[in-house]
Design an enzyme around this catalytic site. Structure first.
Site, short mmCIF file in Angstrom:
data_model
loop_
_atom_site.label_atom_id
_atom_site.label_comp_id
_atom_site.label_asym_id
_atom_site.label_seq_id
_atom_site.Cartn_x
_atom_site.Cartn_y
_atom_site.Cartn_z
N TRP A 67 0.77 -1.29 0.10
CA TRP A 67 0.01 0.09 -0.06
C TRP A 67 0.84 1.35 -0.10
O TRP A 67 0.42 2.32 -0.13
CB TRP A 67 -0.93 0.00 1.15
CG TRP A 67 -0.32 -0.36 2.39
CD1 TRP A 67 0.29 0.30 3.19
CD2 TRP A 67 -0.32 -1.57 2.96
NE1 TRP A 67 0.71 -0.20 4.59
CE2 TRP A 67 0.54 -1.68 4.22
CE3 TRP A 67 -0.59 -2.92 2.65
CZ2 TRP A 67 0.65 -2.66 4.99
CZ3 TRP A 67 -0.58 -4.02 3.46
CH2 TRP A 67 0.37 -3.76 4.77
N ARG A 68 2.21 1.03 0.26
CA ARG A 68 3.18 2.33 0.03
C ARG A 68 3.41 2.51 -1.28
O ARG A 68 3.99 3.55 -1.60
CB ARG A 68 4.18 2.19 0.96
CG ARG A 68 4.08 2.04 2.30
CD ARG A 68 5.38 2.38 3.25
NE ARG A 68 4.76 2.42 4.66
CZ ARG A 68 5.53 1.90 5.65
NH1 ARG A 68 6.53 1.19 5.57
NH2 ARG A 68 5.15 2.15 6.74
N GLU A 109 -5.77 0.66 5.52
CA GLU A 109 -5.84 1.02 6.44
C GLU A 109 -7.01 0.53 7.55
O GLU A 109 -6.52 0.12 9.02
CB GLU A 109 -6.12 2.64 6.79
CG GLU A 109 -5.22 3.45 6.15
CD GLU A 109 -3.65 3.46 7.08
OE1 GLU A 109 -3.80 2.97 8.18
OE2 GLU A 109 -2.78 3.83 6.51
N THR A 163 -4.66 -5.42 13.66
CA THR A 163 -3.92 -6.64 12.80
C THR A 163 -2.72 -6.45 12.28
O THR A 163 -2.39 -5.31 12.00
CB THR A 163 -4.75 -7.06 11.71
OG1 THR A 163 -6.31 -7.04 11.86
CG2 THR A 163 -4.47 -8.44 10.99
N GLY A 186 -10.55 -11.54 10.90
CA GLY A 186 -11.08 -11.38 12.31
C GLY A 186 -11.85 -9.65 12.30
O GLY A 186 -11.65 -9.00 11.05
N TYR A 236 -8.98 8.26 12.41
CA TYR A 236 -7.69 7.82 12.08
C TYR A 236 -7.64 7.79 10.61
O TYR A 236 -6.68 8.17 9.94
CB TYR A 236 -7.50 6.73 12.98
CG TYR A 236 -6.13 6.02 12.47
CD1 TYR A 236 -4.88 6.44 12.34
CD2 TYR A 236 -6.63 4.88 11.30
CE1 TYR A 236 -3.86 5.77 11.83
CE2 TYR A 236 -5.45 4.31 10.72
CZ TYR A 236 -4.10 4.91 10.93
OH TYR A 236 -3.25 4.16 10.24
N ASP A 273 -2.72 6.85 15.80
CA ASP A 273 -2.93 5.56 15.96
C ASP A 273 -2.30 5.13 17.23
O ASP A 273 -1.78 6.01 17.90
CB ASP A 273 -2.72 4.74 14.85
CG ASP A 273 -1.20 4.52 14.51
OD1 ASP A 273 -0.42 5.16 15.20
OD2 ASP A 273 -1.05 3.56 13.73
N CYS A 285 10.39 3.24 18.19
CA CYS A 285 9.91 3.42 19.67
C CYS A 285 8.92 2.64 19.96
O CYS A 285 7.60 2.91 20.21
CB CYS A 285 9.39 5.10 19.45
SG CYS A 285 8.86 5.83 21.04
N CYS A 293 16.36 4.03 21.55
CA CYS A 293 16.61 5.35 21.62
C CYS A 293 17.83 5.74 20.99
O CYS A 293 17.87 6.74 20.12
CB CYS A 293 16.47 5.93 22.94
SG CYS A 293 14.87 5.59 23.71
N CYS A 301 17.36 6.00 17.32
CA CYS A 301 16.37 6.84 16.77
C CYS A 301 16.39 8.33 16.20
O CYS A 301 17.19 9.06 16.71
CB CYS A 301 15.30 7.05 18.03
SG CYS A 301 14.01 8.33 17.92
N CYS A 311 13.60 14.36 21.78
CA CYS A 311 12.64 13.66 22.69
C CYS A 311 12.95 13.91 24.10
O CYS A 311 13.90 13.81 24.71
CB CYS A 311 13.18 12.28 22.34
SG CYS A 311 11.91 11.15 23.35
FE1 SF4 Z 1 10.96 6.73 21.20
FE2 SF4 Z 1 12.09 9.04 22.05
FE3 SF4 Z 1 13.40 6.82 22.46
FE4 SF4 Z 1 12.86 7.74 19.99
S1 SF4 Z 1 14.10 8.70 21.57
S2 SF4 Z 1 12.86 5.74 20.65
S3 SF4 Z 1 10.99 8.98 20.11
S4 SF4 Z 1 11.63 7.34 23.32
#
Ligand code: SF4
Length: 364
Positions: A33-34, A46, A52, A90, A127, A145, A198, A205, A208, A214
């Site tokens: 779907w992308r 969606e 699911t 389901g 959503y 979501d 996350c 982190c 990330c 954050c």
């Molecule tokens: Fe999640 Fe913040 Fe960690 Fe990134 S830095 S994974 S947003 S808690």
């Protein structure tokens, strides 16, 4: 939205957009779907993805789109066919609403192209409207979501209950921080971050792309968020299901199609009666034998089903039904697998020793 994104004050909104969008475009999983901008296909994906897993959805999505390639094709199909294509995924209410929504879209001639317009289609909630509007129509609106709620609660240190006021804060924030030039990618980036980095119990982190912005990471509190008030315990319900077979070969099983559009409506199953109820005596020979128990947990209910078996005493009349059903049929397992059958019905049949063959690649 202020320039400073968090109590850390280390990142601005444009810096966060650049970091997350760059990461998403490099790292995103390849999903069917992308590869489309078709609002109908995005809508289908969606709805299927709600409650699911992605890897479960992929083959269903591909089969469904092959069978019902447009909203008009879906609108024209009988509900029985739609539920059969959904069988095994389901939460069948989603399929019924998708079908009703397609009929509404077919009637007006096209899908609405804004979030507000999409909300007027049956079965499209906030959503899904945000997802279709931002991905297919590039409208600069956010969405929340479960994954996005978690990411936002951590990025912005939202400490309110994410099943109540926290969710409303997250929804306002999602709209306020959407990347106006790439809303579809931005929303998908937030979802992808929640799904792959996350994560609920082990946020990575160190890997990330949003780490600098954050607040929860800065405060060492990532694992404490989101705050979620305990869910209500599911209500206990009990029932009895009858697996009645014919005596002659090939052996066939009696199934009924649940009437109405509520839980399991439109799906085929061995007939159920509420606990304490009985099946018509004229239908089976002798006293049904208890062969097992099945437990099935739905979002708000925990169903305990006693499974009984018996030989059918006679073939039901063409127009005969049972309370709660709008049709009866005698089918072999190979015929039954082509109909819409819930997971609960499969469990009941398995408890009685009736295994349904696997569906083929085309879902038949
Ligand atoms: Fe999640 Fe913040 Fe960690 Fe990134 S830095 S994974 S947003 S808690």
């Amino acid at each position: 939205m202020s320039e400073t994104l968090s109590p850390q004050g280390r990142a601005t909104l444009p810096a966060l957009w650049a970091a997350l969008l760059g990461w998403y475009r490099r790292e995103k999983r390849t999903l069917p779907w992308r590869a489309t901008q078709d609002p109908y296909a995005i809508w289908v994906s969606e709805i299927m993805l709600q409650q699911t897993r992605v890897d479960t959805v992929v083959p269903y999505y591909e089969r469904f789109l092959a069978r019902f390639p447009t909203a008009a094709a879906l609108a024209e199909a009988p509900l029985d066919d739609v539920l059969a294509a959904w069988s095994g995924l389901g939460y069948y209410r989603r399929a019924r609403l998708l079908h009703a929504g397609a009929r509404a879209v077919a009637e007006r001639g096209a899908m609405p192209d804004t979030r507000a317009g999409l909300r007027s289609v049956p079965g499209i909630g906030p959503y899904t409207a945000g997802a279709v509007a931002s991905i297919a129509f590039r409208e600069a609106v956010g969405l929340v979501d479960g994954n996005v709620a978690r990411v936002l609660s951590r990025l912005f240190l939202i400490e309110d209950d994410m099943r109540g006021p926290g969710l409303r804060k997250a929804q306002a924030l999602a709209d306020a921080i959407v990347a106006v030039d790439a809303p579809g990618d931005w929303n998908q980036a937030l979802m992808e971050l929640g799904a792959t980095v996350c994560t609920p119990t082990s946020p990575r982190c160190h890997a990330c792309p949003a780490a600098d912005a954050c607040a929860a990471r800065g405060a060492g509190r990532a694992r404490e968020l989101p705050v979620l008030a305990p869910k209500k315990k599911p209500l206990a319900e009990s029932a009895r299901a009858l697996v009645a077979r014919t005596s002659k070969r090939p052996e066939r099983v009696l199934v009924g199609r649940r009437a109405g559009d509520r839980r399991f409506g439109g799906l085929w199953e061995p007939p159920f009666v509420a606990d304490g109820g009985a099946f018509p005596r004229s239908l089976v020979r002798g006293t049904p034998k208890v062969v097992g128990d099945v437990v099935h947990v739905l979002s708000h209910r925990r169903l305990a089903v006693e499974v009984v078996t018996a030989r059918l005493a006679r073939v039901p009349g063409r127009t005969e039904t049972l309370p709660g059903y709008d049709a009866l049929a005698l089918v072999t397992p190979a015929e039954l697998v082509k109909l819409a059958v819930s997971k609960l019905a499969r469990k009941v049949l398995a408890a009685a020793g009736v295994e349904l063959p696997a569906r083929d690649a085309a879902g038949r």
